[in-house]
Design an enzyme around this catalytic site. Sequence first.
Site, short mmCIF file in Angstrom:
data_model
loop_
_atom_site.label_atom_id
_atom_site.label_comp_id
_atom_site.label_asym_id
_atom_site.label_seq_id
_atom_site.Cartn_x
_atom_site.Cartn_y
_atom_site.Cartn_z
N CYS A 3 39.95 27.98 32.86
CA CYS A 3 40.71 29.42 33.21
C CYS A 3 40.14 30.22 34.13
CB CYS A 3 40.94 30.00 31.83
SG CYS A 3 41.95 31.53 31.83
N CYS A 6 39.29 33.58 32.66
CA CYS A 6 38.20 33.60 31.65
C CYS A 6 36.67 33.50 32.65
CB CYS A 6 38.30 32.27 30.81
SG CYS A 6 39.45 32.73 29.46
N ASP A 29 43.28 42.69 42.83
CA ASP A 29 44.07 41.51 42.92
C ASP A 29 43.35 40.99 44.56
OD1 ASP A 29 46.67 39.94 42.02
OD2 ASP A 29 46.08 39.49 44.06
N HIS A 45 41.14 35.14 25.57
CA HIS A 45 42.34 34.36 26.28
C HIS A 45 43.46 34.12 25.58
CE1 HIS A 45 43.70 31.26 29.00
NE2 HIS A 45 44.62 30.80 27.81
N ASN A 85 54.19 38.61 34.87
CA ASN A 85 54.93 37.46 34.99
C ASN A 85 54.78 36.67 33.71
OD1 ASN A 85 55.86 38.32 37.44
ND2 ASN A 85 54.26 38.02 38.30
N GLY A 91 57.27 33.26 37.85
CA GLY A 91 56.11 32.92 39.03
C GLY A 91 54.64 33.29 38.39
N HIS A 96 46.66 33.36 31.97
CA HIS A 96 45.91 34.07 31.34
C HIS A 96 46.71 35.49 31.45
CE1 HIS A 96 41.59 35.60 29.86
NE2 HIS A 96 42.74 36.83 29.87
N HIS A 98 47.84 38.75 32.10
CA HIS A 98 47.59 39.93 32.87
C HIS A 98 48.76 40.68 33.40
CE1 HIS A 98 48.58 36.35 35.39
NE2 HIS A 98 49.06 37.34 36.33
P1 5GP Z 1 50.53 35.89 38.89
O1 5GP Z 1 51.21 35.03 39.81
O2 5GP Z 1 50.13 34.75 37.76
O3 5GP Z 1 51.53 36.97 37.94
O4 5GP Z 1 49.52 36.86 39.30
C1 5GP Z 1 48.21 36.17 39.66
C2 5GP Z 1 47.45 36.89 40.36
O5 5GP Z 1 46.01 36.74 40.49
C3 5GP Z 1 48.30 36.97 41.85
O6 5GP Z 1 48.28 38.16 42.37
C4 5GP Z 1 46.80 36.66 42.70
O7 5GP Z 1 46.87 37.06 43.94
C5 5GP Z 1 45.64 36.98 41.81
N1 5GP Z 1 44.57 36.11 42.13
C6 5GP Z 1 44.39 34.81 41.97
N2 5GP Z 1 43.14 34.25 42.02
C7 5GP Z 1 42.47 35.19 42.11
C8 5GP Z 1 41.09 35.43 42.26
O8 5GP Z 1 40.19 34.58 42.31
N3 5GP Z 1 40.52 36.83 42.06
C9 5GP Z 1 41.37 37.86 42.08
N4 5GP Z 1 40.88 39.16 42.16
N5 5GP Z 1 42.86 37.79 41.94
C10 5GP Z 1 43.25 36.44 42.04
ZN ZN Z 2 41.76 33.01 30.19
#
Ligand code: 5GP
Ligand code: ZN
Length: 112
Positions: A3, A6, A29, A45, A85, A91, A96, A98
């Site tokens: 993950c 994690c 982000d 988690h 999301n 999306g 995990h 967030h």
């Molecule tokens: P989701 O699309 O699942 O709602 O949001 C996941 C978020 O995690 C995205 O906005 C993406 O830019 C961010 N993200 C993905 N990988 C990483 C990473 O390695 N570091 C950071 N800081 N953000 C990440």
């Molecule tokens: Zn996790």
Amino acid sequence: MDCLFCSIIKGDIPSKKVYEDDSVLAFYDINPQAPVHILIIPKEHITSAADITAANSAVVAHIFEAASKLAGEAGLSDGFRIVTNCGDSAGQSVKHLHFHLLGGRDFTWPPG
Ligand code: 5GP
Ligand code: ZN
């Protein structure tokens, strides 16, 4: 378990942290969608909002306390948006739980 978030909590993957305590981590982000774009996550988690139960929901209240504090510190007095999301149709790319704290620009409604 493999993950990404994690791994960020463990420190195996670097992140730009803005807040941390025993149960919550907040970090910027990597691909910001607004001038302020912070991710707030439980250290436990939990896969998504669909997995919040009576047994683990206290951390969600704590995340919203952190969000309010961080929005204030970021100067988002004109408003901000908190998004989670849940699942593929919404999306969710990282499985995990967030919460995106977004601010510093105007947002449209309804979301796309
Ligand atoms: P989701 O699309 O699942 O709602 O949001 C996941 C978020 O995690 C995205 O906005 C993406 O830019 C961010 N993200 C993905 N990988 C990483 C990473 O390695 N570091 C950071 N800081 N953000 C990440
Ligand atoms: Zn996790």
